[in-house]
Design an enzyme around this catalytic site. Structure first.
Site, mmCIF file in Angstrom:
data_model
loop_
_atom_site.group_PDB
_atom_site.id
_atom_site.type_symbol
_atom_site.label_atom_id
_atom_site.label_comp_id
_atom_site.label_asym_id
_atom_site.label_seq_id
_atom_site.Cartn_x
_atom_site.Cartn_y
_atom_site.Cartn_z
ATOM 1 C CD GLU A 1 -5.141 0.233 -2.995
ATOM 2 O OE1 GLU A 1 -6.358 0.232 -2.719
ATOM 3 O OE2 GLU A 1 -4.334 1.039 -2.506
ATOM 4 C CG ASP B 1 -1.343 3.884 5.203
ATOM 5 O OD1 ASP B 1 -2.403 4.155 4.612
ATOM 6 O OD2 ASP B 1 -0.524 4.755 5.552
ATOM 7 C CG ASP C 1 -1.857 1.198 1.231
ATOM 8 O OD1 ASP C 1 -2.850 1.177 0.483
ATOM 9 O OD2 ASP C 1 -1.591 2.178 1.978
#
Length: 356
Positions: A205, A287, A113
């Site tokens: 992502e 996170d 992340d």
């Protein structure tokens, strides 16, 4: 011209591409590419021979490339000479016979992340600090920029050329920006190489970086972090090292989903740095929670195959009130065989793309 024509006709996706403009040698990056002629690395590893330029001395040793050429495992296809930040660089396009590699932990997935406070938060709990190279060099860049503005620069309307002092000041400012870019690139290469050589599956992502840059308060920090560069480097490094890269859909609620029970929040403000689950009472860093959810996608990808992973995702537009994002479907156990609750709303299938 082709990019402009394809963009105009709708064949090219993304932002519109304008009509090509005149490229001046004074306002563009100096570069030349050689595809034919004598292109070789000298036996001393400190000189290269290029067409029309002859024998050039290198600042850094080319022993890695020379070793592959001597062993017959590489063949030079082309060479590009480019000037960047007041320095001349030569890059070779090489056809290489790569040996098969395997990550140190081939069966271990890791969720990554990325963010501003920490450049990357791994599902293993590791925090990668954000060096903020642009912020550290901002004071010097501002001083050099003000000094440049006081010099007599070029004027296209009158045809006035820049003064020598302006050219020297512009070169100093260019070197300062080049140093920031080199430091950033060096740090990202070290991070992505370590991830690709250690873990068999890396999950990231699909961030809308262009949309994130619309935030005027965070645009500079987002651009300094290099989110898109991290994904680009992981795409080919995981392939080189025998791993794989999984890209979660842009609308997957990794931060809103509880990594313990699978419940999904409707809203999660950006200033809320801790995730508090109302269903199971889990309190975890925001996170870290997102990284754990990303790592759990690797197991679902293996179960569902190369197709879409069902039971995840959220509506593309979050309503003002009411639940939009849904919980995972029954039977999925993303975190330590914990249970989930039945879905309570609409779902949008998310496709995990494997980088090749």
């Amino acid at each position: 011209m082709k990019n402009w024509a394809d963009s105009r006709s709708g064949k090219r996706a993304g932002r519109p591409v304008g009509f090509p403009r005149f490229k001046s040698r004074r306002r563009s990056t100096s570069s030349v590419r050689f595809t034919t002629g004598t292109i070789r690395v000298e036996p001393d590893r400190m000189h290269v021979v290029l067409p029309r330029l002859g024998r050039l001395k290198l600042h850094e040793s080319a022993r890695k490339l020379a070793r592959r050429l001597d062993n017959g495992t590489a063949r030079i296809m082309s060479a590009t000479v480019r000037r960047d930040g007041g320095r001349w660089h030569v890059s070779f396009t090489v056809e290489v016979e790569r040996a098969e590699h395997a990550p140190a932990r081939p069966g271990a997935p890791v969720g990554v992340d990325v963010g501003i406070k920490h450049l990357a938060v791994l599902s293993t709990g590791e925090l990668v600090e954000n060096p903020r190279h642009l912020v550290a060099a901002q004071r010097r860049i501002r001083i050099l920029g003000r000094a440049l503005s006081r010099k007599t620069g070029p004027d296209r309307r009158t045809g006035r050329r820049a003064s020598k002092r302006w050219e020297r000041a512009a070169a100093r400012l260019g070197r300062a920006h080049a140093r920031v870019a080199n430091l950033r690139r060096n740090g990202l290469h070290k991070l992505t190489t370590r991830l690709a050589t250690t873990y068999g599956t890396v999950v990231v992502e699909d961030l809308n970086v262009v949309g994130m840059l619309a935030n005027r308060r965070l645009a500079r920090h987002i651009a300094d972090a290099g989110f898109a560069e991290i994904r680009r480097q992981l795409a080919y490094k995981t392939m080189w090292n025998g791993g794989r890269l999984l890209v979660a859909d842009r609308w997957y609620p990794s931060s809103k989903t509880c990594s313990g029970c699978g419940a999904v929040k409707t809203k999660l403000a950006l200033h809320e740095r801790e995730y508090r689950c109302e269903a199971c009472g889990l309190v975890i860093d925001r996170d870290r929670n997102a990284a754990l959810n990303l790592a759990a996608l690797a197991a679902e990808f293996d179960t569902a195959g190369s197709g879409p992973v069902a039971g995840r995702g959220a509506d593309r537009k979050t309503r003002v009130r009411g639940q939009v994002a849904v919980k995972r479907q029954p039977g999925t156990t993303p975190a330590g065989q914990t249970g989930t609750v039945p879905p309570q709303g609409r779902t949008i299938d998310r496709v995990l793309a494997k980088a090749h």
